[in-house]
Design a protein around this motif. Sequence first.
Motif: not given
Length: 259
Positions: A169-174, A192-195, A238-244, A246-251
Amino acid sequence: MLMHVVADYGPGDLAFAEVRQQLARYLPGADVVYTPMRPFDTLGAGFCVAQLALTPGPPDRLIYCNVAPRADSDAPRPDNEGERLLAARLPNGTHVVGVDAGYVFSFLRNEAETLTEIVIPPTGSQFRSRDAFPPLLPDVLNGDAEQVGTVDAADIPAPPERALVYVDGYGNLKTSWSEPPAPIGSVVTLRVGGVGAEAMISDGTFDVPARTLSFAPGSSGWTRKDGTEVRWYEVLLRGGNAAEMLDHPEPGTRISVRA
């Protein structure tokens, strides 16, 4: 009894309410906790199932997973048939019941003491997790469920290596990385993918300056059946959203690291 439901019904969706109603009917004493997944995300589901099942908790746990894209066959499905239903029992006493779709059992395939296919009585229902599966759960817990037979771990796909497996939920990529790809403190190019982006390899997700992307052992991991510990690496801003960032990568997205 603690019961985790890992499913791709939307949060607050009528589907979850209907399933919860049937669970209360057949397992009235269960304390039900719901973990929502993205639609058809069997990889994220499998990761969450393992994290809930293999970590410390009460021995009378049941993990009930339904992420069932019915992607095992492109042919028409008579009577709304779908993927087979499996039941696993783990060394810590936890039971896992779920549809054998994609990667749902991938993280458990070498950890279960027993892994069996359960006979599903015909219902014709498209909503099997409400109509067909809940009546079977008491018998699974008691060891009385009718079985098709034992499932070979080799028949379950291994989880993808060096890939994104779950976005929290924090945008951390496991990820499915379990070892550092470079010395601690190194600055690397993380793709991460193309980013791509610069990240610091650290031994703690917050052991980097603010607004820095880190690649470090995260909060997820467990003890394997052979006694070894595994800790899965996370990409965290840190202090932000990694998923955002890195362009919201999918599992399932490949994660590569270059020094």
